[in-house]
Motif scaffolding. Structure first.
Motif, PDB file in Angstrom:
ATOM      1  N   ILE A 187       0.848  -1.208   0.000  1.00  0.00           N
ATOM      2  CA  ILE A 187       0.000   0.000   0.000  1.00  0.00           C
ATOM      3  C   ILE A 187       0.876   1.249   0.000  1.00  0.00           C
ATOM      4  O   ILE A 187       0.751   2.106  -0.861  1.00  0.00           O
ATOM      5  N   ARG A 188       1.701   1.344   1.024  1.00  0.00           N
ATOM      6  CA  ARG A 188       2.757   2.370   1.088  1.00  0.00           C
ATOM      7  C   ARG A 188       2.221   3.806   0.975  1.00  0.00           C
ATOM      8  O   ARG A 188       2.591   4.574   0.092  1.00  0.00           O
ATOM      9  N   LEU A 189       1.347   4.193   1.878  1.00  0.00           N
ATOM     10  CA  LEU A 189       0.801   5.547   1.848  1.00  0.00           C
ATOM     11  C   LEU A 189       1.894   6.604   1.983  1.00  0.00           C
ATOM     12  O   LEU A 189       1.719   7.738   1.519  1.00  0.00           O
ATOM     13  N   LYS A 190       2.984   6.251   2.618  1.00  0.00           N
ATOM     14  CA  LYS A 190       4.045   7.227   2.854  1.00  0.00           C
ATOM     15  C   LYS A 190       4.702   7.714   1.569  1.00  0.00           C
ATOM     16  O   LYS A 190       5.336   8.779   1.574  1.00  0.00           O
ATOM     17  N   LYS A 191       4.544   6.974   0.469  1.00  0.00           N
ATOM     18  CA  LYS A 191       5.187   7.398  -0.778  1.00  0.00           C
ATOM     19  C   LYS A 191       4.419   8.509  -1.488  1.00  0.00           C
ATOM     20  O   LYS A 191       4.901   9.092  -2.459  1.00  0.00           O
ATOM     21  N   TYR A 192       3.202   8.803  -0.990  1.00  0.00           N
ATOM     22  CA  TYR A 192       2.407   9.888  -1.551  1.00  0.00           C
ATOM     23  C   TYR A 192       2.495  11.087  -0.605  1.00  0.00           C
ATOM     24  O   TYR A 192       2.034  11.000   0.537  1.00  0.00           O
ATOM     25  N   PRO A 193       3.072  12.189  -1.032  1.00  0.00           N
ATOM     26  CA  PRO A 193       3.364  13.288  -0.102  1.00  0.00           C
ATOM     27  C   PRO A 193       2.149  13.830   0.642  1.00  0.00           C
ATOM     28  O   PRO A 193       2.207  14.008   1.861  1.00  0.00           O
ATOM     29  N   VAL A 194       1.048  14.071  -0.059  1.00  0.00           N
ATOM     30  CA  VAL A 194      -0.119  14.672   0.584  1.00  0.00           C
ATOM     31  C   VAL A 194      -0.905  13.626   1.371  1.00  0.00           C
ATOM     32  O   VAL A 194      -1.263  13.845   2.536  1.00  0.00           O
ATOM     33  N   ILE A 195      -1.169  12.467   0.750  1.00  0.00           N
ATOM     34  CA  ILE A 195      -1.922  11.415   1.428  1.00  0.00           C
ATOM     35  C   ILE A 195      -1.164  10.932   2.663  1.00  0.00           C
ATOM     36  O   ILE A 195      -1.746  10.725   3.731  1.00  0.00           O
ATOM     37  N   GLY A 196       0.141  10.755   2.533  1.00  0.00           N
ATOM     38  CA  GLY A 196       0.951  10.321   3.667  1.00  0.00           C
ATOM     39  C   GLY A 196       0.904  11.336   4.799  1.00  0.00           C
ATOM     40  O   GLY A 196       0.770  10.970   5.971  1.00  0.00           O
ATOM     41  N   TYR A 197       1.012  12.612   4.457  1.00  0.00           N
ATOM     42  CA  TYR A 197       0.977  13.679   5.459  1.00  0.00           C
ATOM     43  C   TYR A 197      -0.370  13.713   6.167  1.00  0.00           C
ATOM     44  O   TYR A 197      -0.437  13.789   7.402  1.00  0.00           O
ATOM     45  N   LEU A 198      -1.456  13.633   5.393  1.00  0.00           N
ATOM     46  CA  LEU A 198      -2.795  13.665   5.987  1.00  0.00           C
ATOM     47  C   LEU A 198      -3.039  12.453   6.884  1.00  0.00           C
ATOM     48  O   LEU A 198      -3.684  12.571   7.930  1.00  0.00           O
ATOM     49  N   THR A 199      -2.513  11.300   6.483  1.00  0.00           N
ATOM     50  CA  THR A 199      -2.656  10.096   7.310  1.00  0.00           C
ATOM     51  C   THR A 199      -2.030  10.311   8.674  1.00  0.00           C
ATOM     52  O   THR A 199      -2.619   9.963   9.707  1.00  0.00           O
ATOM     53  N   VAL A 200      -0.857  10.896   8.696  1.00  0.00           N
ATOM     54  CA  VAL A 200      -0.143  11.122   9.956  1.00  0.00           C
ATOM     55  C   VAL A 200      -0.885  12.112  10.839  1.00  0.00           C
ATOM     56  O   VAL A 200      -1.095  11.858  12.036  1.00  0.00           O
ATOM     57  N   ILE A 201      -1.300  13.257  10.283  1.00  0.00           N
ATOM     58  CA  ILE A 201      -1.902  14.279  11.151  1.00  0.00           C
ATOM     59  C   ILE A 201      -3.304  13.869  11.620  1.00  0.00           C
ATOM     60  O   ILE A 201      -3.720  14.236  12.710  1.00  0.00           O
TER      61      ILE A 201
END
Length: 287
Positions: free
Chosen positions: A120-134
């Motif tokens: 899946i690797r959401l972290k490789k998508y800058p915006v999606i990864g950032y939104l997932t974290v916050i």
């Protein structure tokens, strides 16, 4: 016995960087069930966060510096198995704390796994990864602490607190990526920090921190806690001073965006914000 390398990759000290959100949320709970509050702390800081760190290391197999470790050892199968055990323990303890808390735990853990998992690797998508974290590490963490630590009938979790928690994480997280641009690119990951660039990362974080303070000001003023806003603001001053000095250094020389300076920023921010929110929590005992 857990091997030294596996224990090191759990990065338990990194939980300290995330603990301000716990103390902020707890300081806002109307009536605290201290047994539940302690269990919530244990679940997040000794199970969920370390398991997430370990799983991320197992998937990434970093050879360069990562958050909290300048020279990470190679991950093993033991690390992967331990993270699964820790996640199961977190879910079980979650149900002991509260049924709703327990039901949210798999969602929280699942988002963490989706962030790192190669499939899946959401972290490789800058915006999606950032939104997932916050959303999960910020807003949902506030919700979990507030809901799980209440005594008596559960009251509604204040949405302002969730927004503040999301913004505090949002203004901190890109700075943890600023020294890893090339390492992340080599792994096929484009972070929000890489997308913004060095100077853009600092500009973005400054704006998000400003919004975090504005929402905090609105929250404290609307609940007649202006004196507490002043206290928190005073503890933010050393963080802002270091942040500005580091930003100016990076503008002069991009090599200043390195692991050592990032960790200094992390430790200073965590110490100051932890102290501020722990004092807010202690303050309640004298009201």
């Amino acid at each position: 016995m857990i091997s030294a390398s596996t224990f090191k990759l759990l990065r338990l000290p990194f939980s300290f960087f995330l603990s301000p959100l716990y103390f902020f949320a707890l300081s806002q709970v109307p009536r605290i069930d201290w047994i539940s509050a302690i269990l919530v702390f244990v679940v997040l800081h000794f199970l969920v966060y370390p398991a997430s760190n370990g799983y991320n290391s197992y998937m990434d197999r970093d050879t360069g510096s990562i958050g909290g470790l300048e020279h990470p050892p190679p991950p093993s199968r033991e690390l992967y198995q331990l993270t699964i055990v820790m996640d199961i323990m977190a879910i079980i303890l979650g149900f002991i704390i509260d049924p709703v808390f327990g039901m949210i735990m798999p969602l929280y853990i699942g988002a963490s796994k989706a962030y790192s998992y190669r499939g899946i690797r959401l972290k490789k998508y800058p915006v999606i990864g950032y939104l997932t974290v916050i959303i999960f590490q910020g807003a949902l963490t506030f919700w979990l602490v507030y809901h799980g630590s209440q005594a008596g009938p559960a009251s509604a979790v204040p949405w302002q607190g969730m927004v503040i928690a999301a913004l505090l994480i949002g203004g901190f997280y890109p700075l943890t990526q600023v020294y890893q641009h090339q390492q992340d690119l080599d792994d096929g990951v484009k972070t929000i920090s890489y997308m913004l660039g060095y100077d853009g990362t600092f500009r973005f974080c400054a704006i998000i921190y400003l919004f975090a303070w504005l929402f905090m000001a609105q929250f404290f003023i609307s609940t007649n806690q202006e004196d507490k806003l002043l206290l928190v603001s005073i503890f933010f001053i050393p963080v802002i001073v270091y942040f500005m000095k580091w930003w100016l250094a990076v503008r002069k020389d991009q090599n200043a965006a390195n692991f050592k300076n990032t960790m200094r920023m992390n430790w200073l921010a965590a110490i100051c914000t932890n102290l501020a929110f722990i004092i807010l929590l202690t303050w309640r005992c004298f009201e």
